[in-house]
Design an enzyme around this catalytic site. Structure first.
Site, mmCIF file in Angstrom:
data_model
loop_
_atom_site.group_PDB
_atom_site.id
_atom_site.type_symbol
_atom_site.label_atom_id
_atom_site.label_comp_id
_atom_site.label_asym_id
_atom_site.label_seq_id
_atom_site.Cartn_x
_atom_site.Cartn_y
_atom_site.Cartn_z
ATOM 1 N N ASN A 108 -92.234 -20.214 -32.666
ATOM 2 C CA ASN A 108 -92.205 -19.508 -33.697
ATOM 3 C C ASN A 108 -92.955 -18.026 -33.350
ATOM 4 O OD1 ASN A 108 -90.627 -21.352 -34.889
ATOM 5 N ND2 ASN A 108 -92.079 -21.829 -36.485
ATOM 6 N N THR A 153 -72.612 26.514 -47.208
ATOM 7 C CA THR A 153 -72.978 25.499 -48.176
ATOM 8 C C THR A 153 -71.600 25.142 -48.936
ATOM 9 O OG1 THR A 153 -73.415 27.188 -49.770
ATOM 10 C CG2 THR A 153 -75.502 26.674 -48.423
ATOM 11 N N HIS A 154 -71.758 24.160 -49.390
ATOM 12 C CA HIS A 154 -70.480 23.449 -49.933
ATOM 13 C C HIS A 154 -69.244 23.780 -49.149
ATOM 14 C CE1 HIS A 154 -73.003 23.599 -53.703
ATOM 15 N NE2 HIS A 154 -73.223 24.689 -53.214
ATOM 16 N N SER A 275 -52.369 12.420 -27.657
ATOM 17 C CA SER A 275 -51.692 11.663 -28.534
ATOM 18 C C SER A 275 -50.446 10.927 -27.672
ATOM 19 C CB SER A 275 -50.973 12.486 -29.639
ATOM 20 O OG SER A 275 -50.007 12.004 -30.380
ATOM 21 N N LYS A 281 -51.314 17.605 -28.879
ATOM 22 C CA LYS A 281 -52.773 17.133 -29.436
ATOM 23 C C LYS A 281 -53.880 17.090 -28.449
ATOM 24 C CE LYS A 281 -53.568 16.118 -33.252
ATOM 25 N NZ LYS A 281 -53.196 14.882 -33.847
ATOM 26 N N ASN A 283 -57.612 15.517 -29.125
ATOM 27 C CA ASN A 283 -58.314 14.857 -30.247
ATOM 28 C C ASN A 283 -59.664 14.745 -30.019
ATOM 29 O OD1 ASN A 283 -56.054 14.917 -32.015
ATOM 30 N ND2 ASN A 283 -55.472 12.858 -31.235
ATOM 31 N N GLU A 288 -65.311 11.444 -33.368
ATOM 32 C CA GLU A 288 -64.706 10.543 -34.542
ATOM 33 C C GLU A 288 -65.522 9.073 -34.456
ATOM 34 O OE1 GLU A 288 -60.286 11.403 -35.527
ATOM 35 O OE2 GLU A 288 -60.697 11.800 -33.429
ATOM 36 N N TYR A 315 -91.633 -19.351 -41.322
ATOM 37 C CA TYR A 315 -90.480 -19.252 -40.367
ATOM 38 C C TYR A 315 -89.319 -20.145 -41.019
ATOM 39 C CZ TYR A 315 -86.862 -19.450 -36.642
ATOM 40 O OH TYR A 315 -85.910 -19.372 -36.057
ATOM 41 N N GLN A 320 -83.355 -16.396 -37.114
ATOM 42 C CA GLN A 320 -82.507 -16.156 -35.854
ATOM 43 C C GLN A 320 -81.610 -15.176 -35.864
ATOM 44 O OE1 GLN A 320 -82.226 -19.611 -33.275
ATOM 45 N NE2 GLN A 320 -80.113 -19.507 -33.854
HETATM 46 N N1 ARG Z 1 -84.175 -19.237 -31.456
HETATM 47 C C1 ARG Z 1 -85.244 -18.937 -32.305
HETATM 48 C C2 ARG Z 1 -85.126 -17.790 -33.269
HETATM 49 O O1 ARG Z 1 -84.749 -16.699 -32.597
HETATM 50 C C3 ARG Z 1 -86.663 -19.291 -32.057
HETATM 51 C C4 ARG Z 1 -87.571 -19.714 -32.812
HETATM 52 C C5 ARG Z 1 -87.070 -21.308 -33.133
HETATM 53 N N2 ARG Z 1 -87.872 -21.750 -33.940
HETATM 54 C C6 ARG Z 1 -87.856 -23.257 -34.518
HETATM 55 N N3 ARG Z 1 -88.831 -23.775 -35.267
HETATM 56 N N4 ARG Z 1 -86.641 -23.706 -34.350
HETATM 57 O O2 ARG Z 1 -85.514 -17.808 -34.404
#
Ligand code: ARG
Length: 455
Positions: A108, A153-154, A275, A281, A283, A288, A315, A320
């Protein structure tokens, strides 16, 4: 395949659990950051005596000798994410001792660290790309200080400007994008390593040391916040979304300017497409697509805001999902910046068509009113008179320049000098207030951008 956390379990995970849980294909991008963070952690474990110095050194040495690139590297199949993969690679090299690296650390705080380091590096890379675009803008602006074009403008022709003035307008925005990303980088420069899973650790770790080693300003101040905070990723995505919005507006402008209705800009053949059916054309697909890809970047920002909005501290695995959103936005903006810069650098501005367009649409009508003001008329009245002259010209199909002095005189106190006043070059040159399109003033603006590029 047995998991690093398998101790508590009596069964293997289902295939589908692995499928939804594994993030390695996304987070392997943070391979280098994960190794750097692990080296700093191992060094600290040795320095504080948490690990025997020899053991800590062996770990650092093995980590330093891992292949520098994950491409072509066979990642251990049991590793669900990059953190487990690096640890498995280490243990493969040095055996049992590799298992000591994770002392006083959790994935974490590890992922919070890796992600910050990765984004910090990417902000530097993006800044360089924006600077390349700014260099193109200032080079072109120097060539077009006197290239008169109508400003709108506009989407209605409004007042006389120059291509240089226009380009510098975008340049000022891109400069703010650089500074916005720099702010984001400065604010995320606190090191979460040492927060552990969420409540720190009982080992006598040295968080100041790891923060210093990894070039952060300081350690973060609250362990729960450290592992649940993704503000830095949100700020980064917001910065990307704003930058991409600017690219998209500019791209829209390029599409308009390439149309037969404008014909202000000619793209190089290498940056246009044809095209399959219509032989004539040419483009502006690059522009875009820059415009079109903007939705993805907004989507990525919305994704992360939504992922986070219901999460209690600290966490949660939902988090993830943060990396896919950030990497997708990053890749999109990076590609758009590179393609747009190359397209613009090779394009040609049609001074003649822009000047012709500036000659129609009465964009010097404000100057006509100002002429009367200079002769003592109040601006409101002058505006009214100039408006009536414009209506008269529109009816006759004439420009303000084509109206005879006799005709002017029927509207008020006019003499020959009116023609000089309303000539487009004069209209531009007189707008030499700070920020205006007068060539000498735009030159000042260009110099400011160039100075910022040097920094
Ligand atoms: N792969 C996890 C993530 O990206 C890492 C942390 C995972 N932690 C856990 N307690 N499972 O968030």
């Amino acid at each position: 395949m047995s998991k690093l956390w398998s101790g508590r379990f009596s069964k293997e995970t289902a295939k589908l659990t692995d499928e939804i849980n594994y993030s390695i294909n996304t987070d392997k991008r943070m391979y280098a950051e994960d190794i750097a963070g692990s080296i700093a952690h191992a060094k600290m474990l040795g320095a504080t005596g948490i690990l025997d110095e020899h053991q800590a050194y062996e770990i650092q040495f093995a980590l330093m000798n891992l292949p520098t690139d994950y491409e072509g590297l066979e990642l251990p199949p049991e590793a669900e994410d990059i953190h487990m993969a690096v640890e498995a690679l280490l243990t493969r090299c040095i055996g049992e001792n590799g298992k000591r690296l994770h002392t006083a650390r959790s994935r974490n705080d590890q992922v919070a660290l890796d992600f910050r380091m990765y984004i910090k590096g990417q902000i530097d890379a993006l800044t360089e790309l924006i600077k390349e675009l700014l260099a193109v803008l200032s080079t072109k602006a120097r060539e077009h200080l006197n290239s008169v074009m109508p400003a709108y403008t506009h989407l209605q022709r409004a007042q006389p400007s120059t291509y240089a003035h226009y380009l510098m307008a975008y340049a000022n925005g891109f400069l703010r994008d650089i500074s916005r990303l720099a702010d984001c980088k400065a604010r995320m420069n606190e090191c979460p390593l040492g927060a552990g899973a969420l409540c720190g650790t009982t080992y006598p770790i040295d968080r100041e040391m790891t923060a210093r080693e990894l070039r952060f300003d300081k350690p973060t101040d609250n362990s729960l916040d450290s592992v649940s905070d993704r503000d830095f990723a949100l700020e980064f995505l917001s910065g990307l979304a704003i930058l991409q919005t600017r690219l998209s507006r500019f791209a829209e402008e390029v599409c308009l300017w390439c149309s037969w209705e404008f014909k202000f800009l000619e793209l190089d053949d290498a940056f246009a497409t044809g095209s399959s059916m219509m032989p004539q054309k040419k483009n502006p697909d690059v522009a875009e697509l820059v415009r079109g890809k903007t939705g993805r970047v907004f989507g990525d920002l919305t994704t992360l805001l939504t992922v986070l909005k219901g999460l209690p501290l600290a966490y949660n695995k939902d988090m993830q999902e943060d990396k896919e959103a950030v990497f997708d936005a990053l890749d999109t903006v990076t590609l758009c910046l590179r393609a747009f810069t190359a397209m613009l650098a090779t394009s040609t501005f049609s001074c003649e068509n822009a000047l012709n367009a500036a000659g129609k649409g009465f964009i010097n009508a404000t100057d006509l009113a100002d002429y009367l003001v200079n002769k003592g008329t109040a601006f409101r009245d002058a505006h009214e008179t100039a408006g009536r002259i414009v209506a008269h010209c529109a009816e006759l199909g004439k420009t303000l320049e084509e109206l005879t002095l006799e005709e002017y005189k029927t509207f008020g106190d006019f003499d020959d000098s009116v023609y000089d006043t309303i000539s487009l070059a004069a209209c531009v040159a007189r707008r030499n207030v700070i920020g205006g399109p007068a060539p000498n003033e735009v030159l000042r603006q260009i110099e400011l951008i160039e100075k910022a590029l040097g920094e």
